[in-house]
Design a protein around this motif. Structure first.
Motif, PDB file in Angstrom:
ATOM      1  N   THR A   1      -3.012  -8.939  16.179  1.00 43.02           N
ATOM      2  CA  THR A   1      -1.609  -9.117  16.565  1.00 43.02           C
ATOM      3  C   THR A   1      -1.113  -7.925  17.372  1.00 43.02           C
ATOM      4  O   THR A   1      -0.446  -8.085  18.385  1.00 43.02           O
ATOM      5  CB  THR A   1      -0.737  -9.272  15.314  1.00 43.02           C
ATOM      6  OG1 THR A   1      -1.373 -10.167  14.419  1.00 43.02           O
ATOM      7  CG2 THR A   1       0.618  -9.806  15.665  1.00 43.02           C
TER       8      THR A   1
ATOM      9  N   ARG B   1       0.154  -7.447  21.466  1.00 43.51           N
ATOM     10  CA  ARG B   1       1.389  -6.842  21.967  1.00 43.51           C
ATOM     11  C   ARG B   1       1.107  -5.817  23.043  1.00 43.51           C
ATOM     12  O   ARG B   1       1.937  -5.534  23.880  1.00 43.51           O
ATOM     13  CB  ARG B   1       2.143  -6.177  20.812  1.00 43.51           C
ATOM     14  CG  ARG B   1       2.798  -7.150  19.876  1.00 43.51           C
ATOM     15  CD  ARG B   1       3.208  -6.488  18.598  1.00 43.51           C
ATOM     16  NE  ARG B   1       4.265  -5.508  18.823  1.00 43.51           N
ATOM     17  CZ  ARG B   1       5.090  -5.082  17.873  1.00 43.51           C
ATOM     18  NH1 ARG B   1       4.967  -5.566  16.669  1.00 43.51           N
ATOM     19  NH2 ARG B   1       6.001  -4.175  18.125  1.00 43.51           N
TER      20      ARG B   1
ATOM     21  N   GLU C   1       0.610 -18.910   9.831  1.00 46.79           N
ATOM     22  CA  GLU C   1       1.715 -19.255  10.703  1.00 46.79           C
ATOM     23  C   GLU C   1       2.465 -20.382  10.015  1.00 46.79           C
ATOM     24  O   GLU C   1       1.865 -21.301   9.477  1.00 46.79           O
ATOM     25  CB  GLU C   1       1.174 -19.710  12.060  1.00 46.79           C
ATOM     26  CG  GLU C   1       1.362 -18.665  13.118  1.00 46.79           C
ATOM     27  CD  GLU C   1       0.341 -17.551  13.062  1.00 46.79           C
ATOM     28  OE1 GLU C   1      -0.663 -17.658  13.768  1.00 46.79           O
ATOM     29  OE2 GLU C   1       0.550 -16.586  12.339  1.00 46.79           O
TER      30      GLU C   1
ATOM     31  N   SER D   1       8.517 -19.976  16.084  1.00 44.52           N
ATOM     32  CA  SER D   1       7.237 -19.308  15.934  1.00 44.52           C
ATOM     33  C   SER D   1       7.401 -17.883  15.450  1.00 44.52           C
ATOM     34  O   SER D   1       6.432 -17.192  15.202  1.00 44.52           O
ATOM     35  CB  SER D   1       6.503 -19.319  17.271  1.00 44.52           C
ATOM     36  OG  SER D   1       7.343 -18.714  18.229  1.00 44.52           O
ATOM     37  N   ASP D   2       8.620 -17.418  15.286  1.00 41.78           N
ATOM     38  CA  ASP D   2       8.813 -16.059  14.848  1.00 41.78           C
ATOM     39  C   ASP D   2       8.535 -15.896  13.357  1.00 41.78           C
ATOM     40  O   ASP D   2       8.396 -14.796  12.863  1.00 41.78           O
ATOM     41  CB  ASP D   2      10.259 -15.625  15.158  1.00 41.78           C
ATOM     42  CG  ASP D   2      10.425 -14.136  15.079  1.00 41.78           C
ATOM     43  OD1 ASP D   2      11.481 -13.680  14.627  1.00 41.78           O
ATOM     44  OD2 ASP D   2       9.479 -13.424  15.438  1.00 41.78           O
ATOM     45  N   TYR D   3       8.470 -16.998  12.639  1.00 34.28           N
ATOM     46  CA  TYR D   3       8.318 -16.929  11.192  1.00 34.28           C
ATOM     47  C   TYR D   3       6.871 -17.107  10.779  1.00 34.28           C
ATOM     48  O   TYR D   3       6.150 -17.892  11.362  1.00 34.28           O
ATOM     49  CB  TYR D   3       9.163 -18.020  10.523  1.00 34.28           C
ATOM     50  CG  TYR D   3      10.634 -17.745  10.583  1.00 34.28           C
ATOM     51  CD1 TYR D   3      11.370 -18.091  11.698  1.00 34.28           C
ATOM     52  CD2 TYR D   3      11.290 -17.124   9.535  1.00 34.28           C
ATOM     53  CE1 TYR D   3      12.718 -17.826  11.763  1.00 34.28           C
ATOM     54  CE2 TYR D   3      12.632 -16.864   9.587  1.00 34.28           C
ATOM     55  CZ  TYR D   3      13.351 -17.221  10.704  1.00 34.28           C
ATOM     56  OH  TYR D   3      14.682 -16.965  10.765  1.00 34.28           O
ATOM     57  N   LYS D   4       6.457 -16.362   9.758  1.00 31.02           N
ATOM     58  CA  LYS D   4       5.159 -16.642   9.188  1.00 31.02           C
ATOM     59  C   LYS D   4       5.246 -16.553   7.671  1.00 31.02           C
ATOM     60  O   LYS D   4       6.190 -16.000   7.120  1.00 31.02           O
ATOM     61  CB  LYS D   4       4.067 -15.718   9.727  1.00 31.02           C
ATOM     62  CG  LYS D   4       4.367 -14.242   9.686  1.00 31.02           C
ATOM     63  CD  LYS D   4       3.110 -13.468  10.031  1.00 31.02           C
ATOM     64  CE  LYS D   4       2.883 -13.397  11.511  1.00 31.02           C
ATOM     65  NZ  LYS D   4       3.602 -12.288  12.147  1.00 31.02           N
TER      66      LYS D   4
ATOM     67  N   ASP E   1      10.106 -12.885   9.120  1.00 30.93           N
ATOM     68  CA  ASP E   1      10.075 -12.928  10.585  1.00 30.93           C
ATOM     69  C   ASP E   1       9.351 -11.691  11.114  1.00 30.93           C
ATOM     70  O   ASP E   1       8.839 -10.880  10.349  1.00 30.93           O
ATOM     71  CB  ASP E   1      11.497 -13.042  11.153  1.00 30.93           C
ATOM     72  CG  ASP E   1      12.350 -11.842  10.812  1.00 30.93           C
ATOM     73  OD1 ASP E   1      13.571 -11.942  10.963  1.00 30.93           O
ATOM     74  OD2 ASP E   1      11.807 -10.793  10.405  1.00 30.93           O
ATOM     75  N   SER E   2       9.334 -11.570  12.429  1.00 30.58           N
ATOM     76  CA  SER E   2       8.488 -10.529  13.018  1.00 30.58           C
ATOM     77  C   SER E   2       9.013  -9.127  12.780  1.00 30.58           C
ATOM     78  O   SER E   2       8.354  -8.150  13.115  1.00 30.58           O
ATOM     79  CB  SER E   2       8.350 -10.767  14.529  1.00 30.58           C
ATOM     80  OG  SER E   2       9.639 -10.817  15.093  1.00 30.58           O
ATOM     81  N   SER E   3      10.219  -8.988  12.197  1.00 26.41           N
ATOM     82  CA  SER E   3      10.732  -7.638  11.988  1.00 26.41           C
ATOM     83  C   SER E   3      10.164  -6.992  10.728  1.00 26.41           C
ATOM     84  O   SER E   3      10.487  -5.855  10.423  1.00 26.41           O
ATOM     85  CB  SER E   3      12.264  -7.666  11.913  1.00 26.41           C
ATOM     86  OG  SER E   3      12.661  -8.239  10.682  1.00 26.41           O
TER      87      SER E   3
END
Lengths: 736, 175
Positions: free
Chosen positions: A331, A335, B33, B41-44, B60-62
């Motif tokens: 991942t 990026r 995913e 798609s930001d959530y996993k 989420d991606s944060s």
């Protein structure tokens, strides 16, 4: 005496005892009836228990909206037991879409200002979970006060609540920005964690805030350094790393602050190097911190040496046996692929290996990364690997893989022949998963590569002979055989081994496609047209083709039937035109939705237009009516107008008609009234400068012998045109 | 961000998540995913498998993926301390307590506190508060049943003292 209500645990037992879904429903419905009755009776003692049961039932998926008002009552109660359940109920059952949610604002306000610590905590938790914008506005000052209260338990919750409030009402940033500086001096980790989250939120929303908080970079560096050197403290350490959660948050904030800012990046350089080299990577916690460090190094303006170190760490992680680490490494590399392309390229072999992973999460990441790593120098090798992957990959990845390969081939194809081969291979392997435009793209490509016509048609013929189930492949192959059938029969071609194909074999193959139940209607259309084209390409007689064409004249599929009938007519009545109509296609310009599919069919479509104007006409005349309304009042909005087929019939596309205005055709004069010698006729003119405008002239003629008096001309206008009423002119008398 | 999904969607998400997670082998990574119903798609989904239970966090991606793995561990260990060797039944029968514990770890979708001792101390304090508030209705079940089962001596129906006849009224059963 009232039957005492079931305790929560007893209800749960009963529900679990139910042997079928229906039994469970029965138990729950019975209990909900009791609960409803209890709510109606307003029993304050057991209310909390009833709500607790209701929340359990709600978790199982049953409706619980009738408990919403009870939440309010419980929150307003002075007992902690009641408030606890009431607030939980509010979080689970209420949100800003329910009108009831605003009613708890007052209770929350009271609890925030006068409640005990535990109660304040409950109120803050609820506010940060379901607080709407209005609630946040009302309660902002209360929360702000709590930021500076002595209890760390309440303060840490207040800080996170502030984050939520800013997300709901961005203007509140002005209230919550000033306290941050002081909060950063806290020693309590919970407060620090929340404060850093708050600062990140503020910075992400406003460049001014970002600039403001760059000042605290040295302080953050200091906090992180202290964490690293504190040594083993049982309180916050996870597997030997002191509070990795806090470390990760600080590193994130440093990333935001250091991005594109030399000075800040410089300040944190040493610290990042220290973390990168000293973190223990034997356990997950250390790896989490290390990853965050690597991402931060690569995102800020770090020294070159440090960047290299960071990418190498990522590369090492790619080889780690722990799947989670490899996932995060992939991942992260994804990026970086834009900004540090060459560094990531060095790890291409490892990435490609990851394609073989049985774990779909990993192979998906590996696929994305591999596609991003394709460039002109490695396209052959990479495509080879990806084709291999395509053969064995799980179904949900096929579409992405196929379109990825096709895209890469389009961008970096070293030769046209390689390009054709690649597309061919993808169509053979995963034909069902390619995008719709793949067929059009391939025919376009082949059409444009004249030197490869013979090669293409031969390869496609062989592929088709083996397998007629992959529709895109069949369609392209049929098209090619139709177009270049003569080259196919010639026998020799330098590029591949000589192939002897008999005419009968070709016709038989196309007939097989026509008859196969696997062929889609569109595919059949291709095959039939190809057969037709072969009638001019082949040297033998056309009886077989004529037979097939006439059989399909009674096919149930209307589209196919129409074609067959037209081709049949071509044979019988217009044989002299056949060769001209079926000669080789000129190369169509690429671009827009009108690609080969329509161009190829255009000749047939022009006929379609002439043969069947009726279905298209009402659409077009409706459109013309619309145009009329815009032009101005017109008496003949109701008169039907014939549609002229556009002069250049060849390239009119059915798709175009509803969208684009039809070309302006001259409208003949209309005699609309004739009686007792009085004639009224309308003539139409479109001024060339304003084609949307239609000028209508009414001419009244008196052909009788006598005078016509009291002649009044009135125009009736549909309501829509009221605005255009002016300009008609006054009624005039006409005498002749 | 404060908006719940309607109940049917919630249940669908739960079911879909269950199916997705159950399919996973034990030696592959803990990241999934998200399914079609969970955000963009930001959530996993990040999950950990403990005995018969899966703990699934949707992020989420944060969030740091590896960090969430540790967070799940913190949460589970806290449950263990609060319930004393937590087992599946504890979670089922005390779902409200599980919520209260979770509220001390994650609040408003953000990580609040990761120090297990603090969380456990806070929970104990709040539980004590609840107990002290309890009236008769919250009396421990044992006390009630103990009183019910007291062996009251037989009360004679008729007491004969010479010439006097005193009828003893029928006392109702202690409920």
């Amino acid at each position: 005496m009232l039957v005492p209500s079931l305790k929560v645990q007893d209800l749960i037992e009963e529900i679990r005892g139910a042997k079928t879904q229906a039994q469970e429903r029965e138990v729950i419905q019975k209990e909900c009836a009791h609960i409803r009755a209890s709510f109606r009776d307003g029993d304050p003692l057991h209310r909390h228990r009833q709500l607790a049961k209701l929340l359990y039932v709600h978790m199982l998926g049953y409706p619980a909206h009738f408990g919403q008002m009870e939440c309010l009552k419980l929150i307003a109660s002075p007992r902690f037991t009641d408030k606890r359940v009431g607030y939980l109920g509010a979080m689970l059952l209420l949100d800003e879409r329910q009108d009831a949610h605003l009613l708890i604002t007052n209770s929350i306000k009271n609890d925030l200002s006068q409640g005990t610590q535990a109660v304040q905590g409950l109120a803050l938790c609820t506010l940060s979970t379901m607080g709407s914008a209005e609630m946040c506005r009302d309660l902002a000052t209360e929360v702000e006060k709590l930021l500076l209260q002595p209890s760390p338990y309440v303060r840490k919750k207040a800080v996170l609540t502030a984050v939520h409030m800013i997300r709901k009402v961005p203007e509140l940033s002005t209230i919550f920005l000033p306290p941050c500086a002081q909060l950063l001096h806290e020693r309590h980790h919970g407060i620090l964690l929340g404060t850093i989250t708050l600062i990140m939120e503020l910075c992400e929303r406003s460049p001014a805030a970002l600039k403001h908080f760059r000042k605290v970079v040295p302080q953050l560096v200091q906090i992180l350094r202290t964490l690293l050197t504190t040594g083993y403290s049982t309180e916050h350490s996870i597997s030997g790393v002191s509070d990795p959660f806090l470390q990760v948050q600080i590193l994130r904030l440093l990333r935001i602050l250091g991005r594109n800012h030399e000075e800040s990046s410089e300040t944190m350089n040493d610290l990042l190097a220290q973390v990168a080299t000293n973190t223990d990577t034997s356990r997950n916690a250390g790896n989490a911190v290390l990853f965050e460090t690597v991402l931060t190094i690569l995102d800020i303006r770090s020294a070159a040496g440090l960047r290299v170190l960071a990418v190498n760490i990522l590369g090492r992680f790619l080889l780690n046996s722990d799947k989670n680490i490899r996932y995060v490494a992939l991942t992260s590399l994804l990026r970086l692929v834009q900004s540090d392309h060459s560094a990531v390229q060095r790890h291409r072999p490892t990435v490609v290996e990851c394609l073989q992973e049985p774990d779909t999460s990993l192979s998906r990441r590996a696929l994305e990364l591999s596609l991003a790593l394709v460039n002109s120098s490695n396209v052959r090798a990479m495509t080879q690997e990806l084709q291999g992957f395509l053969q064995s990959c799980p179904t949900d990845l096929r579409a992405d893989c196929a379109s990825g390969i096709l895209l890469a081939a389009e961008r970096y194809a070293p030769t046209k022949r390689w390009h054709i081969d690649t597309i061919l291979r993808v169509l053979t392997t995963a034909g069902a998963h390619v995008r719709d435009d793949a067929v059009a793209n391939l025919t376009q490509l082949i059409g444009g590569a004249q030197e490869l016509h013979a090669y293409s048609v031969r390869r496609l013929y062989c592929a088709l002979a083996e397998d007629i189930s992959q529709q895109p492949l069949v369609q392209v192959a049929a098209w090619c055989i139709g177009e270049y059938g003569d080259l196919l029969l010639e026998g020799s071609c330098e590029e591949i081994e000589p192939l002897q194909v008999e005419e009968e074999e070709v016709l038989a193959l196309l007939e097989r496609v026509l008859q196969s139940h696997m062929s889609l209607p569109a595919t059949r259309g291709y095959a039939l047209t190809a057969l037709m084209k072969l009638s001019t390409r082949l040297r033998g007689d056309n009886n077989r083709i004529r037979q097939v064409v006439s059989i399909y004249g009674s096919c149930l599929d209307v589209e196919l039937q129409q074609r067959a009938v037209e081709y049949d007519t071509l044979f019988r009545k217009y044989d002299h035109m056949r060769a001209a109509i079926l000669e080789k296609m000129p190369l169509v310009e690429r671009g827009g939705p009108q690609v080969d599919e329509e161009a190829k069919e255009s000749k047939e479509e022009a006929r379609l237009l002439e043969a069947a104007p009726v279905p298209t006409e009402p659409q077009a005349s409706k459109l013309l009516d619309l145009l009329d309304l815009l032009d101005g009042p017109s008496e003949d909005a109701q008169h039907p107008r014939p549609l002229d087929p556009s002069p250049g019939g060849a390239l009119v596309h059915l798709l175009d008609l509803p969208c684009a205005p039809p070309p302006a055709a001259p409208i003949p004069n209309l005699k609309v009234f004739e009686r007792e010698g009085l004639q009224l006729s309308l003539s139409f003119v479109r001024p060339p400068e304003t084609p949307a405008l239609l000028l209508i002239t009414v001419t009244a003629t008196n052909t009788s012998g006598g005078d016509v008096t009291h002649f009044i001309c009135q125009a009736a206008v549909p309501k829509v045109c009221k605005g255009f009423g002016g300009g008609l002119g006054t009624p005039e008398e006409a005498t002749e | 961000m404060g908006l719940r999904e309607p109940e049917e969607i919630q249940q669908q998400i739960v079911r879909e998540t269950f199916h997705l997670v159950l399919k996973r082998d034990d030696n592959i990574c803990n990241f999934l995913e998200g399914g079609s119903l969970i955000g963009g798609s930001d959530y996993k989904l990040i999950y950990r498998h403990y005995a018969t239970l899966y703990f699934v966090f949707c992020v989420d991606s944060s969030e740091s993926e590896l960090g969430i793995l540790d967070l799940i561990q913190v949460f589970v260990e806290t449950l263990d301390k609060c319930f004393e060797n937590v087992c599946e039944l504890d979670l089922i029968f005390h779902m409200d307590k599980v919520h209260y514990i979770l509220q001390e770890v994650v609040m408003g979708g953000m990580v609040l506190e990761t120090n297990m001792n603090e969380i456990v101390a806070q929970m104990e304090a709040q539980n004590r508060l609840e107990k002290s508030e309890g009236g008769l209705s919250a009396a421990p079940a044992r006390a009630v049943s103990a009183v019910k089962n007291i062996n009251l001596p037989e009360i004679p129906r008729n007491i004969n003292i010479g010439d006097l006849n005193i009828k003893v009224p029928n006392l109702s059963q202690f409920v």
